[in-house]
Design a protein around this motif. Structure first.
Motif, PDB file in Angstrom:
ATOM      1  N   SER A  21     -54.368  -0.777-124.916  1.00 12.87           N
ATOM      2  CA  SER A  21     -53.856   0.534-125.310  1.00 12.87           C
ATOM      3  C   SER A  21     -53.419   1.341-124.099  1.00 12.87           C
ATOM      4  O   SER A  21     -53.903   1.131-122.991  1.00 12.87           O
ATOM      5  CB  SER A  21     -54.922   1.306-126.066  1.00 12.87           C
ATOM      6  N   SER A  22     -52.521   2.283-124.355  1.00 13.63           N
ATOM      7  CA  SER A  22     -52.051   3.159-123.288  1.00 13.63           C
ATOM      8  C   SER A  22     -53.109   4.194-122.948  1.00 13.63           C
ATOM      9  O   SER A  22     -53.922   4.546-123.806  1.00 13.63           O
ATOM     10  CB  SER A  22     -50.759   3.854-123.705  1.00 13.63           C
ATOM     11  N   PRO A  23     -53.117   4.654-121.732  1.00 11.33           N
ATOM     12  CA  PRO A  23     -52.237   4.227-120.650  1.00 11.33           C
ATOM     13  C   PRO A  23     -52.646   2.856-120.117  1.00 11.33           C
ATOM     14  O   PRO A  23     -53.818   2.485-120.186  1.00 11.33           O
ATOM     15  CB  PRO A  23     -52.417   5.311-119.589  1.00 11.33           C
ATOM     16  N   ALA A  24     -51.673   2.101-119.617  1.00  6.29           N
ATOM     17  CA  ALA A  24     -51.934   0.766-119.074  1.00  6.29           C
ATOM     18  C   ALA A  24     -51.388   0.683-117.657  1.00  6.29           C
ATOM     19  O   ALA A  24     -50.371   1.294-117.331  1.00  6.29           O
ATOM     20  CB  ALA A  24     -51.281  -0.294-119.946  1.00  6.29           C
ATOM     21  N   PHE A  25     -52.078  -0.075-116.839  1.00  7.04           N
ATOM     22  CA  PHE A  25     -51.670  -0.256-115.448  1.00  7.04           C
ATOM     23  C   PHE A  25     -51.756  -1.733-115.109  1.00  7.04           C
ATOM     24  O   PHE A  25     -52.711  -2.414-115.484  1.00  7.04           O
ATOM     25  CB  PHE A  25     -52.602   0.540-114.516  1.00  7.04           C
ATOM     26  N   THR A  26     -50.744  -2.225-114.445  1.00  8.94           N
ATOM     27  CA  THR A  26     -50.766  -3.604-113.973  1.00  8.94           C
ATOM     28  C   THR A  26     -50.121  -3.636-112.598  1.00  8.94           C
ATOM     29  O   THR A  26     -49.236  -2.848-112.286  1.00  8.94           O
ATOM     30  CB  THR A  26     -50.053  -4.561-114.962  1.00  8.94           C
ATOM     31  N   LYS A  27     -50.595  -4.526-111.756  1.00  6.58           N
ATOM     32  CA  LYS A  27     -50.036  -4.622-110.407  1.00  6.58           C
ATOM     33  C   LYS A  27     -49.772  -6.075-110.070  1.00  6.58           C
ATOM     34  O   LYS A  27     -50.090  -6.972-110.856  1.00  6.58           O
ATOM     35  CB  LYS A  27     -50.959  -3.977-109.382  1.00  6.58           C
ATOM     36  N   ASN A  28     -49.184  -6.290-108.926  1.00  8.50           N
ATOM     37  CA  ASN A  28     -48.859  -7.637-108.433  1.00  8.50           C
ATOM     38  C   ASN A  28     -47.909  -8.388-109.355  1.00  8.50           C
ATOM     39  O   ASN A  28     -48.058  -9.581-109.565  1.00  8.50           O
ATOM     40  CB  ASN A  28     -50.126  -8.457-108.185  1.00  8.50           C
ATOM     41  N   LEU A  29     -46.943  -7.654-109.919  1.00  7.97           N
ATOM     42  CA  LEU A  29     -45.933  -8.311-110.751  1.00  7.97           C
ATOM     43  C   LEU A  29     -44.930  -9.036-109.874  1.00  7.97           C
ATOM     44  O   LEU A  29     -44.557  -8.559-108.802  1.00  7.97           O
ATOM     45  CB  LEU A  29     -45.192  -7.277-111.605  1.00  7.97           C
TER      46      LEU A  29
END
Length: 71
Positions: A21-29
């Motif tokens: 669910s929001s908010p969502a965070f992702t890194k290292n794309l």
């Protein structure tokens, strides 16, 4: 990438993987094009293509509209 939705919360998927669910965070794309899906019951889902550039950061707020009533 930081993703929020209106109305909040929404369900977020990136490249067909559930981010929750929001908010969502992702890194290292990996740089390049990615499929972003945002959905919520009784709202029209949005499918977007986002292009991530190396070293960049993307903040996105996705607005969903209410599904029309069937007559």
């Amino acid at each position: 990438m930081f993703i929020t939705g209106i109305p909040d919360p929404v369900t977020i998927s990136l490249d067909d993987k559930d981010l929750g669910s929001s908010p969502a965070f992702t890194k290292n794309l990996i740089p390049g094009k990615h499929k972003l899906q945002v959905s919520k019951d009784k709202f029209t889902s949005r499918d977007l293509v986002v292009n991530i550039q190396e070293g960049s950061r993307l903040n996105a707020t996705v607005f969903l509209s209410v599904e029309p009533l069937a007559i």
